[in-house]
Design an enzyme around this catalytic site. Structure first.
Site, PDB file in Angstrom:
ATOM      1  N   CYS A 119      20.860  17.538   2.535  1.00 14.76           N
ATOM      2  CA  CYS A 119      21.839  18.218   1.541  1.00 14.76           C
ATOM      3  C   CYS A 119      22.221  17.849   0.143  1.00 14.76           C
ATOM      4  O   CYS A 119      22.125  18.768  -0.784  1.00 14.76           O
ATOM      5  CB  CYS A 119      23.278  18.154   2.076  1.00 14.76           C
ATOM      6  SG  CYS A 119      23.828  16.335   2.411  1.00 14.76           S
ATOM      7  N   LYS A 215      29.282  14.037  14.890  1.00 15.14           N
ATOM      8  CA  LYS A 215      29.472  14.330  13.326  1.00 15.14           C
ATOM      9  C   LYS A 215      30.241  15.600  13.542  1.00 15.14           C
ATOM     10  O   LYS A 215      29.624  16.791  13.871  1.00 15.14           O
ATOM     11  CB  LYS A 215      28.276  14.310  12.461  1.00 15.14           C
ATOM     12  CG  LYS A 215      28.581  14.699  11.026  1.00 15.14           C
ATOM     13  CD  LYS A 215      27.537  14.868  10.338  1.00 15.14           C
ATOM     14  CE  LYS A 215      27.639  14.981   8.711  1.00 15.14           C
ATOM     15  NZ  LYS A 215      26.646  14.937   7.906  1.00 15.14           N
ATOM     16  N   ARG A 237      28.850  24.685   7.602  1.00 13.55           N
ATOM     17  CA  ARG A 237      27.978  23.706   8.357  1.00 13.55           C
ATOM     18  C   ARG A 237      28.633  23.991   9.828  1.00 13.55           C
ATOM     19  O   ARG A 237      28.176  23.024  10.595  1.00 13.55           O
ATOM     20  CB  ARG A 237      27.946  22.354   7.744  1.00 13.55           C
ATOM     21  CG  ARG A 237      27.302  22.441   6.441  1.00 13.55           C
ATOM     22  CD  ARG A 237      27.386  20.985   5.983  1.00 13.55           C
ATOM     23  NE  ARG A 237      26.711  20.950   4.561  1.00 13.55           N
ATOM     24  CZ  ARG A 237      26.927  19.904   3.612  1.00 13.55           C
ATOM     25  NH1 ARG A 237      27.709  19.086   4.050  1.00 13.55           N
ATOM     26  NH2 ARG A 237      26.149  20.154   2.428  1.00 13.55           N
ATOM     27  N   LYS A 268      31.778  10.481  13.014  1.00 11.94           N
ATOM     28  CA  LYS A 268      32.327  10.575  11.651  1.00 11.94           C
ATOM     29  C   LYS A 268      33.125  12.340  11.723  1.00 11.94           C
ATOM     30  O   LYS A 268      32.607  13.154  12.279  1.00 11.94           O
ATOM     31  CB  LYS A 268      31.140  10.737  10.969  1.00 11.94           C
ATOM     32  CG  LYS A 268      31.592  11.312   9.241  1.00 11.94           C
ATOM     33  CD  LYS A 268      30.106  11.544   8.527  1.00 11.94           C
ATOM     34  CE  LYS A 268      30.512  11.831   7.231  1.00 11.94           C
ATOM     35  NZ  LYS A 268      29.259  11.976   6.365  1.00 11.94           N
ATOM     36  N   TYR A 333      34.800   3.145   2.135  1.00 11.93           N
ATOM     37  CA  TYR A 333      35.010   3.018   0.884  1.00 11.93           C
ATOM     38  C   TYR A 333      36.024   1.841   0.394  1.00 11.93           C
ATOM     39  O   TYR A 333      35.995   1.474  -0.605  1.00 11.93           O
ATOM     40  CB  TYR A 333      35.426   4.277   0.006  1.00 11.93           C
ATOM     41  CG  TYR A 333      34.321   5.490   0.319  1.00 11.93           C
ATOM     42  CD1 TYR A 333      33.285   5.546  -0.316  1.00 11.93           C
ATOM     43  CD2 TYR A 333      34.513   6.368   1.566  1.00 11.93           C
ATOM     44  CE1 TYR A 333      32.184   6.535  -0.046  1.00 11.93           C
ATOM     45  CE2 TYR A 333      33.548   7.378   1.800  1.00 11.93           C
ATOM     46  CZ  TYR A 333      32.337   7.203   0.984  1.00 11.93           C
ATOM     47  OH  TYR A 333      31.352   8.340   1.234  1.00 11.93           O
TER      48      TYR A 333
END
Length: 342
Positions: A119, A215, A237, A268, A333
């Site tokens: 992607c 996912k 998607r 995810k 993160y």
């Protein structure tokens, strides 16, 4: 009240930690890292406060910063200098991830994982090769200044089987450049088996695969697509990422990836799918990873900026909940900040 039944006795300081059921450690965490071939200096990611795109020349320094907090694993995402219909820069020997990997593995002892997808490298932003009909619709829309198809038609985009060969080439190029593990995220049917066959055929039999096994087609990915410049140019998607309504389907996806040789199984996103993390952990013998994605990070940061939340406390609690649900590894993160607090 029965005085013999007082759970709060075990919550006293000194005893509380001794009976704690879940422990979060720095070596549970994997820090995402964005390497950008289009810049010569670090560039802040506006939607993800505290994170930056770094040029290849800064890759080693960035890894050293991460390791200084106690985090020993990173996953690399690349922003290439150019894009095309097939994402050919994704497997180029001199590609952005490949160059960063050589530096990082030569100068640090970090455990380097790489994202295997298209992607970020395709001009259309989808995770594989477009089927002929989708390419024609997109080109016509570009010419006409609008999409002249139904929403359903526009969403049907990627040629699954043609994409498999390219994913294998990407994984092989990463392994040759020094990747310790590859992580296919394209949600392409058969991707684990195709990558395993390619890696083994090239002599990389010891490189494990961490598959994005479950996912979901999630609204929580927005900031990442900004960070990695990987948003789809048209459509969505939905036909290759999972429906957020489905749980049993996740277990079918996991079973397929296990059969094909996945070494680690990822769910995810993480927080909206803790039930899936738990079910995958109960289902499979393989280690389970969960991706605490960009939207989960950004919404807590935004609330903290308003003064509504203590960012350190909610970050730690969020990751603890993911670990408690059954995740062995957490991509997040928050990795550096939480590791430092630990």
């Amino acid at each position: 009240m029965d005085p013999t039944r007082r759970p709060r006795r075990l919550r006293r300081d000194g005893l509380r930690d001794l009976v704690s059921e879940t422990a979060l450690q720095a070596n549970d965490l994997i820090a995402p890292m964005f390497v950008d071939a289009t810049t010569d200096e670090r560039e802040p990611i506006e939607s993800m406060p505290g994170h930056e795109r770094v040029p290849v020349s800064e890759a080693v320094a960035r890894v050293e910063e991460i390791q200084a907090t106690g985090v020993e694993s990173v996953i690399l995402f690349g922003i290439p200098e150019s894009k095309d219909a097939r994402g050919t820069r994704a497997w180029a020997e001199d590609g952005v991830v490949q160059r960063a990997l050589r530096r990082v593995t030569a100068e640090t002892d970090v455990f380097a994982i790489t994202d295997v997808c298209l992607c970020e490298y395709t001009d259309h932003g989808h995770c594989g090769v477009l089927d002929d009909g989708a390419r024609e619709r997109w080109e016509r829309a570009e010419t006409d200044g609008g999409v002249a198809t139904s929403e359903r038609e526009a969403s049907l985009t990627v040629d699954n089987d043609e994409t498999l060969e390219l994913l294998g080439k990407i994984a092989e190029s990463h392994a040759a450049a020094g990747a310790d593990m590859v992580a296919p995220s394209s949600a392409t049917d058969g991707m684990v088996g195709a990558i395993r066959e390619t890696l083994d055929g090239a002599g990389h039999t010891d490189v494990p695969i961490m598959s994005y096994a479950a996912k979901y087609e999630s609204a929580f990915y927005g900031p990442f697509r900004d960070a990695a410049d990987g948003a789809p140019a048209f459509g969505d998607r939905r036909h290759y990422q999972m429906d957020p309504a489905n749980a049993d389907e996740a277990l079918r996806e996991v079973d397929l990836d296990v059969e094909q040789g996945a070494d680690v199984l990822m769910v995810k996103p993480a927080l909206p799918y803790l039930d899936i993390v738990q079910r995958v952990d109960e289902r499979a013998d393989q280690p389970v990873a969960a991706y605490n994605v960009s939207g989960e990070y950004a919404m807590l940061q935004a609330a903290a900026e308003k003064g509504w939340l203590d960012i350190d406390a909610v970050a730690h609690e969020s990751l603890l909940s993911i670990k408690r649900a059954g995740a062995d590894l957490i991509l997040t993160y928050f990795a550096e900040d939480v590791a430092e607090s630990l």
